[in-house]
Design an enzyme around this catalytic site. Sequence first.
Site, short mmCIF file in Angstrom:
data_model
loop_
_atom_site.label_atom_id
_atom_site.label_comp_id
_atom_site.label_asym_id
_atom_site.label_seq_id
_atom_site.Cartn_x
_atom_site.Cartn_y
_atom_site.Cartn_z
N GLU A 165 -3.77 3.30 -10.61
CA GLU A 165 -3.07 3.50 -9.33
C GLU A 165 -4.01 3.75 -8.16
O GLU A 165 -3.62 3.63 -7.01
CB GLU A 165 -2.05 4.64 -9.45
CG GLU A 165 -0.86 4.33 -10.33
CD GLU A 165 0.07 3.27 -9.76
OE1 GLU A 165 -0.41 2.18 -9.41
OE2 GLU A 165 1.28 3.53 -9.68
N THR A 214 1.99 1.87 -0.31
CA THR A 214 2.13 3.22 -0.85
C THR A 214 1.25 4.20 -0.08
O THR A 214 1.68 5.31 0.25
CB THR A 214 1.81 3.25 -2.35
OG1 THR A 214 2.77 2.41 -3.00
CG2 THR A 214 1.94 4.64 -2.93
P1 ADP Z 1 4.31 -0.90 -6.22
O1 ADP Z 1 5.26 0.24 -6.13
O2 ADP Z 1 5.01 -2.19 -6.34
O3 ADP Z 1 3.24 -0.71 -7.24
P2 ADP Z 1 2.19 -0.44 -4.34
O4 ADP Z 1 2.15 -0.64 -2.86
O5 ADP Z 1 1.90 0.90 -4.86
O6 ADP Z 1 3.61 -0.97 -4.80
O7 ADP Z 1 1.16 -1.45 -5.03
C1 ADP Z 1 1.08 -2.76 -4.64
C2 ADP Z 1 -0.36 -3.01 -4.20
O8 ADP Z 1 -1.20 -2.93 -5.33
C3 ADP Z 1 -0.51 -4.41 -3.61
O9 ADP Z 1 -1.33 -4.30 -2.48
C4 ADP Z 1 -1.21 -5.17 -4.71
O10 ADP Z 1 -2.07 -6.17 -4.23
C5 ADP Z 1 -2.04 -4.08 -5.42
N1 ADP Z 1 -2.29 -4.37 -6.84
C6 ADP Z 1 -3.46 -4.26 -7.48
N2 ADP Z 1 -3.35 -4.62 -8.77
C7 ADP Z 1 -2.06 -4.97 -8.97
C8 ADP Z 1 -1.35 -5.44 -10.10
N3 ADP Z 1 -1.93 -5.65 -11.28
N4 ADP Z 1 -0.04 -5.66 -9.94
C9 ADP Z 1 0.57 -5.46 -8.74
N5 ADP Z 1 -0.05 -5.03 -7.64
C10 ADP Z 1 -1.38 -4.79 -7.74
#
Ligand code: ADP
Length: 306
Positions: free
Chosen positions: A126, A181
């Site tokens: 995360e 986030t």
């Molecule tokens: P969510 O609640 O969908 O996880 P976040 O904003 O916390 O939303 O995370 C999405 C962000 O994390 C995006 O910017 C995305 O590019 C990045 N990210 C990195 N690795 C991954 C992954 N394996 N899957 C999805 N998002 C990813």
Amino acid sequence: MAKSVTVRAPCSTANLGPGFDVFGMALDALYDNVILTKKGKGVVIVSSDNIPLSPSKNTAGLVVSAMKKEFKITDGIEIKIKKNVPAGFGMGSSAASAAACAVGLNKLYNLKLTDTELVEFAGIGEKASAGTIHYDNVAASALGGFVVVKTKPLNVVKIQPPNDLVLCVAVPELKVPAKKTKVSRGVIPKKVSLSDMVKNISNASAIVAGFSEKNSELIGRSVQDVIVEPARKHMIPGFDKVKKNAMAAGAYGVTISGAGPSVIAFTDKKHDAKKISNAMKRGFKAAKKKSEVFICKPSKGPIIKR
Ligand code: ADP
């Protein structure tokens, strides 16, 4: 020993209103599919989805790199990711990939990790998406069901949700910022009043009691958050209308799913989830936003295939 493992990890909703960074629940709506294969050297990510492919910027890559280091795994690992959970919509997309990797490597190398250890490694991912480590989504995705995350030291408690619990997750068609986030964590107040703290603790405690007693109505009526939701709802066009409509259609409670912009309504099998979903759609439509609503139940967790 097997050369590869396939893991299907569920999406999740975090917070459930008052349980900011503490509560998570896996949802049987969408799943990420991850194949881990011993191959070559280092960590390589293969995906045709719109996510970072550099292992240090991908939640899956960070988890695999950390576990390789901790368990002195000298094999290279290829991570093939097929996303189904949309990234950045508050459905734990980044967490689903991270959890799949922790669960998959545990299986591939027979590491025999405890639930809490699994969550600890999955949480490392995360950092790539949210900027900080938080465990609510990864715990739900890795373990399934409803989870309570106690930190310092980390201790994850899982409770099996009631069988009749039904969720409507409305996902609006919006352009979300790349670091959503991180952005939505920035709007939360740094200090809260004692009376607000009491209200949130009361509701959070009632949610845990509701899961323990298998009481979907108590859970739904308690997803009330007077601290984070009021600070974040302006980031979701039509939020108040979506919530009001869902409540009028019979939902027990409605709140932001994780950091949003998805909105989640809680109900049970006695109520018409389709009616609640349509009401939520109409709420977003009033704010000129299209939306897709997933009617689902809690997920039992990841599915591992050899
Ligand atoms: P969510 O609640 O969908 O996880 P976040 O904003 O916390 O939303 O995370 C999405 C962000 O994390 C995006 O910017 C995305 O590019 C990045 N990210 C990195 N690795 C991954 C992954 N394996 N899957 C999805 N998002 C990813």
